[in-house]
Design a protein around this motif. Structure first.
Motif, PDB file in Angstrom:
ATOM      1  N   ALA A 296       8.239 -11.688  -3.458  1.00  0.00           N
ATOM      2  CA  ALA A 296       8.182 -10.970  -4.733  1.00  0.00           C
ATOM      3  C   ALA A 296       8.305 -11.935  -5.912  1.00  0.00           C
ATOM      4  O   ALA A 296       7.628 -11.776  -6.943  1.00  0.00           O
ATOM      5  N   GLN A 297       9.152 -12.967  -5.764  1.00  0.00           N
ATOM      6  CA  GLN A 297       9.318 -13.938  -6.845  1.00  0.00           C
ATOM      7  C   GLN A 297       8.049 -14.761  -7.031  1.00  0.00           C
ATOM      8  O   GLN A 297       7.646 -15.054  -8.174  1.00  0.00           O
ATOM      9  N   ALA A 298       7.381 -15.119  -5.939  1.00  0.00           N
ATOM     10  CA  ALA A 298       6.148 -15.889  -6.053  1.00  0.00           C
ATOM     11  C   ALA A 298       5.043 -15.056  -6.687  1.00  0.00           C
ATOM     12  O   ALA A 298       4.240 -15.565  -7.487  1.00  0.00           O
ATOM     13  N   LEU A 299       4.997 -13.759  -6.372  1.00  0.00           N
ATOM     14  CA  LEU A 299       4.001 -12.890  -6.990  1.00  0.00           C
ATOM     15  C   LEU A 299       4.259 -12.712  -8.489  1.00  0.00           C
ATOM     16  O   LEU A 299       3.329 -12.468  -9.264  1.00  0.00           O
TER      17      LEU A 299
ATOM     18  N   ARG B 162       0.830  -1.208   0.000  1.00  0.00           N
ATOM     19  CA  ARG B 162       0.000   0.000   0.000  1.00  0.00           C
ATOM     20  C   ARG B 162       0.864   1.257   0.000  1.00  0.00           C
ATOM     21  O   ARG B 162       0.527   2.254  -0.636  1.00  0.00           O
ATOM     22  N   THR B 163       1.993   1.233   0.704  1.00  0.00           N
ATOM     23  CA  THR B 163       2.869   2.402   0.753  1.00  0.00           C
ATOM     24  C   THR B 163       3.491   2.689  -0.601  1.00  0.00           C
ATOM     25  O   THR B 163       3.573   3.840  -1.035  1.00  0.00           O
ATOM     26  N   VAL B 164       3.940   1.635  -1.292  1.00  0.00           N
ATOM     27  CA  VAL B 164       4.581   1.836  -2.595  1.00  0.00           C
ATOM     28  C   VAL B 164       3.543   2.215  -3.651  1.00  0.00           C
ATOM     29  O   VAL B 164       3.764   3.140  -4.459  1.00  0.00           O
ATOM     30  N   LEU B 165       2.397   1.541  -3.649  1.00  0.00           N
ATOM     31  CA  LEU B 165       1.379   1.818  -4.658  1.00  0.00           C
ATOM     32  C   LEU B 165       0.595   3.094  -4.375  1.00  0.00           C
ATOM     33  O   LEU B 165      -0.089   3.613  -5.267  1.00  0.00           O
ATOM     34  N   LYS B 166       0.657   3.565  -3.108  1.00  0.00           N
ATOM     35  CA  LYS B 166      -0.066   4.784  -2.707  1.00  0.00           C
ATOM     36  C   LYS B 166      -1.574   4.663  -2.953  1.00  0.00           C
ATOM     37  O   LYS B 166      -2.239   5.603  -3.404  1.00  0.00           O
TER      38      LYS B 166
ATOM     39  N   HIS C 262       5.838  -5.848  -8.638  1.00  0.00           N
ATOM     40  CA  HIS C 262       6.696  -4.691  -8.885  1.00  0.00           C
ATOM     41  C   HIS C 262       6.837  -3.822  -7.631  1.00  0.00           C
ATOM     42  O   HIS C 262       7.883  -3.183  -7.422  1.00  0.00           O
ATOM     43  N   ALA C 263       5.802  -3.774  -6.797  1.00  0.00           N
ATOM     44  CA  ALA C 263       5.882  -2.967  -5.581  1.00  0.00           C
ATOM     45  C   ALA C 263       6.905  -3.534  -4.604  1.00  0.00           C
ATOM     46  O   ALA C 263       7.731  -2.798  -4.045  1.00  0.00           O
ATOM     47  N   LEU C 264       6.866  -4.863  -4.401  1.00  0.00           N
ATOM     48  CA  LEU C 264       7.818  -5.475  -3.468  1.00  0.00           C
ATOM     49  C   LEU C 264       9.213  -5.602  -4.065  1.00  0.00           C
ATOM     50  O   LEU C 264      10.185  -5.819  -3.328  1.00  0.00           O
ATOM     51  N   ARG C 265       9.310  -5.469  -5.383  1.00  0.00           N
ATOM     52  CA  ARG C 265      10.632  -5.553  -6.000  1.00  0.00           C
ATOM     53  C   ARG C 265      11.536  -4.418  -5.527  1.00  0.00           C
ATOM     54  O   ARG C 265      12.765  -4.554  -5.517  1.00  0.00           O
ATOM     55  N   ARG C 266      10.942  -3.294  -5.108  1.00  0.00           N
ATOM     56  CA  ARG C 266      11.755  -2.167  -4.638  1.00  0.00           C
ATOM     57  C   ARG C 266      12.553  -2.546  -3.399  1.00  0.00           C
ATOM     58  O   ARG C 266      13.653  -2.040  -3.187  1.00  0.00           O
TER      59      ARG C 266
END
Length: 503
Positions: free
Chosen positions: A270-273, A231-235, A299-303
């Motif tokens: 992130a890899q499973a997503l 939620r923080t990354v995607l805003k 992509h959000a957790l990739r950061r």
């Protein structure tokens, strides 16, 4: 005008005068003496002739003459009695009994001229203050008034009472020297630093909780963490299918980690997503629908794995949590320096999740958890939700949360009226039985008075507070307290060292 002086001398009466003549002489002498006395006494009307008629007193100094003067004990008023609670509301700061001698010495009660001590745990357990329902504290004050020194003083002096102090986020690195001076330790996180924290670490299971119940609790915590990071990354808030994707990815990674005998990592999530085929296979009947739902999450957790936060939360923890340490701080001063708080908020979310392993220990004792510069996280709902959970469970966990902000209006920056963030921020304030207000700017007094319910006298007092002096509202009772620092504390807590030119 010079005063007229007159006198009368005894009159010589010849020996051979008659008695009638002697009586006449004595009478004349008595009259002359009376006239002399009258001449010596100034006339009231004569002295007032030179004054304006409008300036003359209506009545003499003795008061209004006659039976209508109100004198003589004819006026009887009934006695008025009130409780101390009512008297303290009508006359705040007057004849206040204080909070007692138990607890941490803070300074001097300005109005009572006595020592001021404070211990939220003692006040809650004793029940001697009506309305004191929780040990949480909010501290607000403009820059340079000494609020940081007060927070550090409370944390350091609490150690002498057997309490421990945790600082989940130190955005300016000011707590590092304090922790080291008190035999604590600091975990510094940032690009290029050796520190690693795995936010998916499972806390130790309490002996009173079964293995199945604890596994369900750990899974819930991990899902809340992953949803907060995304939620923080995607805003934005997550869609229902995105929550399902997180559930499936977490279960897959945890199962694989248990087979290997290791702990799950954010990189594996992130890899499973990023593998819709595995998610579709785990979903079963509704296969073929998880690809679009997991794309943004991956992509959000990739950061956190390959972006600007890589190397901090994507590996096993290199530091073991020591629950016996008197103080622990997490230094995040190397993050968020470019004006973007996203990296700082993500790091704080992960660090808070890692630190919760100690907070959930029922045998951890009483602890202080200090959120310094909390205004920086007021705009992020994920962190507010985690803070709300700790605020609500403070009594069960045995912790006292301290939130440090600059202005009370910072709580209003969490969102528009009625929004989720605004409701959470105002809820944090409502769950604080102790409010400490240092001086506020004139344009902030209205907001402070509205949010805290300050009286007119208290609002005027806040506007005139000097450095180190604050208004303490403890469950409706008000105190003006002057914080007193030891010289060693003053040098250790100094945040203006860089503003002083070298001699």
């Amino acid at each position: 005008m010079p005063r007229t002086r007159a006198s009368a001398s005894p009159l010589f009466v010849p020996r051979k005068t008659s008695r009638a003549q002697q009586r006449t002489a004595r009478a004349e002498f008595a009259e002359a003496s009376r006239q002399a006395r009258l001449a010596e006494t100034p006339s009231e009307h004569g002295e007032q002739d030179d004054f304006d008629l409008e300036l003359r007193a209506t009545y003499p100094p003795s008061g209004r003459p006659g039976p209508d003067s109100g004198r003589g004990g004819k006026l009887h008023l009934p006695k008025h009695r009130m409780t101390t609670a009512t008297a303290s509301g009508a006359y705040p700061f007057l004849a206040e009994g204080g909070l007692g001698a138990d607890g941490i010495f803070v300074g001097r009660d300005v109005h009572a001229e006595a020592a001021f001590c404070y211990d939220p745990f003692s006040l809650y357990s004793s029940g001697r203050i009506e309305g004191f329902t929780n040990p949480n504290v909010v501290l607000a004050g403009i820059i340079g008034m000494g609020k940081s020194a007060l927070a550090k003083s409370l944390a350091s002096r609490a150690i002498a009472h057997g309490y421990r102090t945790y600082i989940p986020c130190d955005p300016k690195g000011e707590w590092t020297a304090v922790a080291q001076a008190l035999s604590g330790y600091t975990i510094a996180l940032g690009p290029g630093l050796p520190g690693r924290l795995n936010p998916l670490d499972a806390p130790a299971r309490p002996t009173s909780v079964s293995a199945d119940d604890w596994a369900s609790e750990v899974r819930k915590r991990r899902l809340l963490l992953l949803a907060g990071l995304a939620r923080t990354v995607l805003k934005r808030d997550l869609y229902p299918m995105e929550h399902t994707a997180l559930d499936l990815a977490l279960d897959l990674v945890v199962t694989d980690a248990e087979v290997r005998g290791s702990v799950p990592l954010l990189g594996e999530i992130a890899q499973a997503l990023g593998s819709p085929e595995r998610l579709d296979a785990a979903l079963g009947d509704q296969a073929g629908r998880m690809g679009p739902a997991s794309e943004d999450l991956a992509h959000a957790l990739r950061r956190l794995v390959h972006g600007d936060l890589s190397g901090m939360f994507d590996a096993p923890s290199t530091v073991a949590f020591d629950p016996t340490a008197p103080m622990l701080s997490i230094d995040l001063s190397r993050l968020g320096g470019a004006g973007d708080d996203t990296a700082l908020v993500l790091a704080m979310t992960c660090a808070s999740a890692w630190m919760e392993s100690a907070l959930s220990d029922p045998h951890g004792g009483r602890r202080w958890v200090i959120y310094d510069e909390a205004w920086r996280v007021m705009r992020h709902v994920g962190l507010l939700e985690r803070m709300q959970s700790q605020w609500k469970l403070s009594r069960g966990l045995g912790i006292a949360n301290l939130m440090v902000i600059h202005r009370l209006s910072d709580l209003l920056s969490a969102g528009n009226a009625g929004s989720r963030g605004r409701v959470l921020a105002e809820g944090l304030l409502a769950d604080c039985s102790t409010r400490i207000i240092y001086r506020q700017e004139p344009d902030q007094l209205a907001a402070a008075a509205s949010l805290l319910g300050l009286t007119g006298v208290e609002t005027q007092a806040v506007a005139a507070l000097t450095k180190g002096r604050g208004l303490w509202k403890v469950a409706g009772r008000s105190f003006i307290t002057q914080h007193i620092l030891h010289p060693a504390e003053r040098s250790l807590f100094d945040t203006d060292a860089r503003m002083v030119l070298a001699a």
